[in-house]
Write an enzyme that holds these catalytic residues in place. Sequence first.
Site, PDB file in Angstrom:
ATOM      1  N   ARG A 102       0.847  -1.185   0.000  1.00 26.02           N
ATOM      2  CA  ARG A 102       0.000   0.000   0.000  1.00 26.02           C
ATOM      3  C   ARG A 102       0.869   1.216   0.000  1.00 26.02           C
ATOM      4  O   ARG A 102       1.761   1.341   0.833  1.00 26.02           O
ATOM      5  CB  ARG A 102      -0.781   0.015   1.333  1.00 26.02           C
ATOM      6  CG  ARG A 102      -2.218  -0.157   1.226  1.00 26.02           C
ATOM      7  CD  ARG A 102      -2.996  -0.065   2.483  1.00 26.02           C
ATOM      8  NE  ARG A 102      -2.436   0.437   3.711  1.00 26.02           N
ATOM      9  CZ  ARG A 102      -3.154   0.920   4.707  1.00 26.02           C
ATOM     10  NH1 ARG A 102      -4.465   1.008   4.570  1.00 26.02           N
ATOM     11  NH2 ARG A 102      -2.616   1.313   5.824  1.00 26.02           N
ATOM     12  N   THR A 106      -1.099   7.610  -0.434  1.00 26.25           N
ATOM     13  CA  THR A 106      -2.406   7.538  -1.115  1.00 26.25           C
ATOM     14  C   THR A 106      -3.247   6.345  -0.651  1.00 26.25           C
ATOM     15  O   THR A 106      -4.445   6.301  -0.923  1.00 26.25           O
ATOM     16  CB  THR A 106      -2.196   7.392  -2.631  1.00 26.25           C
ATOM     17  OG1 THR A 106      -1.534   6.120  -2.865  1.00 26.25           O
ATOM     18  CG2 THR A 106      -1.300   8.499  -3.193  1.00 26.25           C
ATOM     19  N   ASP A 198       1.111  -2.297  12.109  1.00 26.85           N
ATOM     20  CA  ASP A 198       1.473  -2.793  10.778  1.00 26.85           C
ATOM     21  C   ASP A 198       1.820  -4.278  10.889  1.00 26.85           C
ATOM     22  O   ASP A 198       2.846  -4.657  11.448  1.00 26.85           O
ATOM     23  CB  ASP A 198       2.669  -2.008  10.237  1.00 26.85           C
ATOM     24  CG  ASP A 198       2.947  -2.353   8.776  1.00 26.85           C
ATOM     25  OD1 ASP A 198       2.967  -1.442   7.945  1.00 26.85           O
ATOM     26  OD2 ASP A 198       3.127  -3.557   8.479  1.00 26.85           O
ATOM     27  N   ASP A 201       5.236  -5.461   9.380  1.00 29.41           N
ATOM     28  CA  ASP A 201       6.392  -5.028  10.182  1.00 29.41           C
ATOM     29  C   ASP A 201       6.494  -5.834  11.477  1.00 29.41           C
ATOM     30  O   ASP A 201       7.580  -6.237  11.888  1.00 29.41           O
ATOM     31  CB  ASP A 201       6.289  -3.533  10.511  1.00 29.41           C
ATOM     32  CG  ASP A 201       6.659  -2.662   9.315  1.00 29.41           C
ATOM     33  OD1 ASP A 201       7.251  -3.186   8.356  1.00 29.41           O
ATOM     34  OD2 ASP A 201       6.342  -1.453   9.350  1.00 29.41           O
TER      35      ASP A 201
HETATM   36  O1  LIG Z   1      -7.012  -2.868   2.943  1.00 30.58           O
HETATM   37  P1  LIG Z   1      -5.806  -2.049   2.598  1.00 30.58           P
HETATM   38  O2  LIG Z   1      -6.018  -0.591   2.861  1.00 30.58           O
HETATM   39  O3  LIG Z   1      -5.325  -2.295   1.210  1.00 30.58           O
HETATM   40  O4  LIG Z   1      -4.663  -2.455   3.627  1.00 30.58           O
HETATM   41  C1  LIG Z   1      -4.388  -3.783   3.959  1.00 30.58           C
HETATM   42  C2  LIG Z   1      -3.044  -4.199   3.453  1.00 30.58           C
HETATM   43  O5  LIG Z   1      -2.004  -3.503   4.182  1.00 30.58           O
HETATM   44  C3  LIG Z   1      -1.075  -4.452   4.673  1.00 30.58           C
HETATM   45  O6  LIG Z   1      -0.064  -4.716   3.764  1.00 30.58           O
HETATM   46  P2  LIG Z   1       1.117  -3.664   3.476  1.00 30.58           P
HETATM   47  O7  LIG Z   1       0.749  -2.776   2.337  1.00 30.58           O
HETATM   48  O8  LIG Z   1       1.513  -3.004   4.741  1.00 30.58           O
HETATM   49  O9  LIG Z   1       2.279  -4.583   2.945  1.00 30.58           O
HETATM   50  P3  LIG Z   1       3.175  -5.629   3.764  1.00 30.58           P
HETATM   51  O10 LIG Z   1       2.320  -6.836   4.003  1.00 30.58           O
HETATM   52  O11 LIG Z   1       4.323  -5.885   2.862  1.00 30.58           O
HETATM   53  O12 LIG Z   1       3.597  -4.976   5.050  1.00 30.58           O
HETATM   54  C4  LIG Z   1      -1.930  -5.658   4.913  1.00 30.58           C
HETATM   55  O13 LIG Z   1      -1.203  -6.849   5.080  1.00 30.58           O
HETATM   56  C5  LIG Z   1      -2.840  -5.667   3.724  1.00 30.58           C
HETATM   57  O14 LIG Z   1      -2.308  -6.319   2.593  1.00 30.58           O
HETATM   58  O1  LIG Z   2      -3.895  -1.289  10.443  1.00 33.16           O
HETATM   59  C1  LIG Z   2      -3.366  -1.694   9.395  1.00 33.16           C
HETATM   60  C2  LIG Z   2      -3.828  -1.309   8.125  1.00 33.16           C
HETATM   61  C3  LIG Z   2      -3.221  -1.809   7.023  1.00 33.16           C
HETATM   62  N1  LIG Z   2      -2.157  -2.627   7.158  1.00 33.16           N
HETATM   63  C4  LIG Z   2      -1.687  -3.004   8.375  1.00 33.16           C
HETATM   64  O2  LIG Z   2      -0.718  -3.768   8.465  1.00 33.16           O
HETATM   65  N2  LIG Z   2      -2.299  -2.519   9.470  1.00 33.16           N
HETATM   66 MG   LIG Z   3       2.824  -3.551   6.056  1.00 30.97          MG
END
Ligand SMILES: O=P(O)(O)OC[C@H]1O[C@H](OP(=O)(O)OP(=O)(O)O)[C@H](O)[C@@H]1O
Ligand SMILES: O=c1cc[nH]c(=O)[nH]1
Ligand SMILES: [Mg+2]
Length: 207
Positions: A102, A106, A198, A201
């Site tokens: 994400r 944005t 997150d 993370d």
């Molecule tokens: O519903 P949304 O608003 O799209 O958010 C949810 C997304 O955000 C996080 O991933 P992230 O983008 O942090 O990537 P990561 O798993 O690599 O940390 C999570 O694991 C989802 O995939």
């Molecule tokens: O709260 C949140 C939202 C999106 N992605 C995450 O990992 N945590």
């Molecule tokens: Mg993430």
Amino acid sequence: MSVTIIDHSLIKHKLSIMRNKDTSTYLFKQALDEIAMLMAYEVSKNFPLKLIDIETPVCKTTGYELAEQIVLVPILRAGIGLVDGFRTIMPNAKIGHIGMYRDEETLEPHEYYARFPKGIENSKVIIVDPMLATGGSADMAIEDIKKRGAKDIILVCLVGAPEGVKFLQKKHPDVDITLAALDDHLNENGYIVPGLGDAGDRLFGTD
Ligand SMILES: O=P(O)(O)OC[C@H]1O[C@H](OP(=O)(O)OP(=O)(O)O)[C@H](O)[C@@H]1O
Ligand SMILES: O=c1cc[nH]c(=O)[nH]1
Ligand SMILES: [Mg+2]
């Protein structure tokens, strides 16, 4: 389309461990493994079966076999954290991978990787991701998987926000959603409140 919030004391207990900001990466992953097993058990309880002939040591009888191939699709990175638990319960599942991040400003999702097993069009596809926030990432994953011919798709997330659930209900009325918890709202940074921070993370120790 159905939205199911699993009502289970063990899941609530373990999810609270994950929500706690002082929980270590090690215990975070351990709780996620355990919740994934419980969720896998819950979502699979009515998977279609076919009858098969078997022979017990005593006589011939009729048994059951899952009627569909299962394809588990974690949304990278954080979705990887649900794979071990699901595979413990569903060892014959094939695994597809879809990489998504994400944009922090944005909140738009970006796909950077996709690889799926053959036969996805005739399989039951289980998309897994701990977090369903705006729903953008799950929507993009579902769109991609539908383009590859899949017709039987469910989405399993740990924590969902009402905003994301509403968005997906409108865009993909054919995709059932299962959550361990439906939280309150998204904050101004797109994080789920109260959430668990997150997920990627915390799972991989990258914060
Ligand atoms: O519903 P949304 O608003 O799209 O958010 C949810 C997304 O955000 C996080 O991933 P992230 O983008 O942090 O990537 P990561 O798993 O690599 O940390 C999570 O694991 C989802 O995939
Ligand atoms: O709260 C949140 C939202 C999106 N992605 C995450 O990992 N945590
Ligand atoms: Mg993430």
